[in-house]
Design a protein around this motif. Structure first.
Motif, PDB file in Angstrom:
ATOM      1  N   THR A  66      60.451  -2.865 110.654  1.00  0.00           N
ATOM      2  CA  THR A  66      60.054  -1.914 109.630  1.00  0.00           C
ATOM      3  C   THR A  66      59.653  -0.606 110.292  1.00  0.00           C
ATOM      4  OG1 THR A  66      58.731  -1.652 107.622  1.00  0.00           O
ATOM      5  CG2 THR A  66      57.617  -2.624 109.514  1.00  0.00           C
ATOM      6  N   THR A  67      59.177   0.315 109.492  1.00  0.00           N
ATOM      7  CA  THR A  67      58.765   1.617 109.989  1.00  0.00           C
ATOM      8  C   THR A  67      57.258   1.639 110.226  1.00  0.00           C
ATOM      9  OG1 THR A  67      58.352   2.423 107.758  1.00  0.00           O
ATOM     10  CG2 THR A  67      60.590   2.715 108.625  1.00  0.00           C
ATOM     11  N   ALA A  68      56.789   2.725 110.817  1.00  0.00           N
ATOM     12  CA  ALA A  68      55.349   2.894 111.012  1.00  0.00           C
ATOM     13  C   ALA A  68      54.636   2.908 109.660  1.00  0.00           C
ATOM     14  CB  ALA A  68      55.063   4.177 111.782  1.00  0.00           C
ATOM     15  N   ALA A  69      55.250   3.538 108.661  1.00  0.00           N
ATOM     16  CA  ALA A  69      54.651   3.560 107.325  1.00  0.00           C
ATOM     17  C   ALA A  69      54.599   2.160 106.722  1.00  0.00           C
ATOM     18  CB  ALA A  69      55.435   4.505 106.411  1.00  0.00           C
ATOM     19  N   GLY A  70      55.649   1.366 106.955  1.00  0.00           N
ATOM     20  CA  GLY A  70      55.660  -0.011 106.469  1.00  0.00           C
ATOM     21  C   GLY A  70      54.576  -0.848 107.121  1.00  0.00           C
ATOM     22  N   ILE A  71      54.388  -0.658 108.418  1.00  0.00           N
ATOM     23  CA  ILE A  71      53.312  -1.360 109.140  1.00  0.00           C
ATOM     24  C   ILE A  71      51.967  -0.953 108.584  1.00  0.00           C
ATOM     25  CG2 ILE A  71      52.119  -1.548 111.378  1.00  0.00           C
ATOM     26  CD1 ILE A  71      54.664  -3.154 111.346  1.00  0.00           C
ATOM     27  N   SER A  72      51.789   0.337 108.362  1.00  0.00           N
ATOM     28  CA  SER A  72      50.513   0.843 107.848  1.00  0.00           C
ATOM     29  C   SER A  72      50.188   0.245 106.479  1.00  0.00           C
ATOM     30  CB  SER A  72      50.556   2.370 107.760  1.00  0.00           C
ATOM     31  OG  SER A  72      49.346   2.864 107.274  1.00  0.00           O
ATOM     32  N   GLY A  73      51.173   0.202 105.589  1.00  0.00           N
ATOM     33  CA  GLY A  73      50.961  -0.374 104.265  1.00  0.00           C
ATOM     34  C   GLY A  73      50.622  -1.859 104.334  1.00  0.00           C
ATOM     35  N   SER A  74      51.362  -2.595 105.180  1.00  0.00           N
ATOM     36  CA  SER A  74      51.076  -4.025 105.338  1.00  0.00           C
ATOM     37  C   SER A  74      49.680  -4.232 105.915  1.00  0.00           C
ATOM     38  CB  SER A  74      52.113  -4.682 106.254  1.00  0.00           C
ATOM     39  OG  SER A  74      53.332  -4.856 105.589  1.00  0.00           O
ATOM     40  N   LEU A  75      49.321  -3.435 106.916  1.00  0.00           N
ATOM     41  CA  LEU A  75      47.991  -3.584 107.515  1.00  0.00           C
ATOM     42  C   LEU A  75      46.889  -3.264 106.512  1.00  0.00           C
ATOM     43  CD1 LEU A  75      48.542  -2.182 111.111  1.00  0.00           C
ATOM     44  CD2 LEU A  75      48.177  -4.567 110.425  1.00  0.00           C
ATOM     45  N   ASP A  76      47.122  -2.279 105.665  1.00  0.00           N
ATOM     46  CA  ASP A  76      46.133  -1.971 104.621  1.00  0.00           C
ATOM     47  C   ASP A  76      45.918  -3.172 103.706  1.00  0.00           C
ATOM     48  OD1 ASP A  76      45.824   0.609 105.589  1.00  0.00           O
ATOM     49  OD2 ASP A  76      47.102   1.533 104.051  1.00  0.00           O
ATOM     50  N   ARG A  77      47.017  -3.793 103.279  1.00  0.00           N
ATOM     51  CA  ARG A  77      46.905  -4.965 102.400  1.00  0.00           C
ATOM     52  C   ARG A  77      46.264  -6.154 103.118  1.00  0.00           C
ATOM     53  NH1 ARG A  77      51.692  -2.580 100.926  1.00  0.00           N
ATOM     54  NH2 ARG A  77      52.971  -3.888 102.294  1.00  0.00           N
ATOM     55  N   LEU A  78      46.657  -6.374 104.371  1.00  0.00           N
ATOM     56  CA  LEU A  78      46.089  -7.481 105.139  1.00  0.00           C
ATOM     57  C   LEU A  78      44.606  -7.273 105.429  1.00  0.00           C
ATOM     58  CD1 LEU A  78      49.040  -8.037 107.629  1.00  0.00           C
ATOM     59  CD2 LEU A  78      48.324  -9.608 105.818  1.00  0.00           C
ATOM     60  N   GLU A  79      44.232  -6.035 105.681  1.00  0.00           N
ATOM     61  CA  GLU A  79      42.824  -5.742 105.927  1.00  0.00           C
ATOM     62  C   GLU A  79      42.003  -5.911 104.645  1.00  0.00           C
ATOM     63  OE1 GLU A  79      40.254  -2.544 108.463  1.00  0.00           O
ATOM     64  OE2 GLU A  79      41.818  -1.717 107.171  1.00  0.00           O
ATOM     65  N   ALA A  80      42.547  -5.464 103.526  1.00  0.00           N
ATOM     66  CA  ALA A  80      41.848  -5.632 102.244  1.00  0.00           C
ATOM     67  C   ALA A  80      41.654  -7.105 101.910  1.00  0.00           C
ATOM     68  CB  ALA A  80      42.621  -4.928 101.126  1.00  0.00           C
ATOM     69  N   ALA A  81      42.596  -7.944 102.327  1.00  0.00           N
ATOM     70  CA  ALA A  81      42.495  -9.387 102.103  1.00  0.00           C
ATOM     71  C   ALA A  81      41.666 -10.079 103.189  1.00  0.00           C
ATOM     72  CB  ALA A  81      43.891 -10.005 102.047  1.00  0.00           C
TER      73      ALA A  81
END
Length: 158
Positions: A66-81
């Motif tokens: 994925t892209t850096a933006a995709g990683i950032s979005g996934s990390l945001d969701r994983l961190e929120a969880a």
């Protein structure tokens, strides 16, 4: 069978298996972790298994495709969880990511049905054939070259 036909059959088989596994992964991820998707879980798995639970965001781009933006979005969701924790750092790109105990536990729950799926899909292969398949898939995909460059030889001899 000529090479072109064989290669096309490999492509079709990979697409069919990939689609089946992605649907299964999405269902499992959504059932166990509302708000997450298969790519989020793939990132969590890459963090746990490829990087021993700790990595910089840029180190996860290749394994997750994925892209850096995709990683950032996934990390945001994983961190929120509360499945990952971002360590202290001056820039989001250089802040190490650490998997949490909850993230490790979730992966255990998620991987069990996937393992069952693979066991069924690969039941016609013996242990040596499974090892060959693993070695060839890793070699063809280029995954994990930067993480475990010498590991493949060790795994095929054990």
């Amino acid at each position: 069978m000529d090479r072109q036909l064989r290669d096309r059959r490999i492509i079709v088989a990979a697409l069919v298996w990939g689609a089946d596994l992605e649907r299964s992964a999405d269902r499992t991820a959504r059932a166990l972790t509302p708000g997450l998707n298969a790519r989020d879980i793939l990132l969590l798995a890459a963090l746990a298994f490829d990087r021993n639970g700790r990595a910089l965001p840029s180190q996860l781009i290749g394994p997750v495709h994925t892209t850096a933006a995709g990683i950032s979005g996934s990390l945001d969701r994983l961190e929120a969880a509360q499945l990952v924790q971002r360590q202290i750092g001056s820039d989001a790109r250089t802040r190490p990511i650490q998997i949490t105990r909850a993230g490790t536990d979730l992966l255990t729950d998620i991987l069990a049905p996937w393992q069952e799926w693979f066991d069924g899909a690969l039941e016609r292969l013996d242990d040596n054939e499974r090892a060959d398949l693993y070695r060839l898939l890793v070699k063809a995909s280029g995954l994990w070259d930067d993480v475990w460059p010498a590991r493949y030889d060790d795994e095929t001899t054990s």
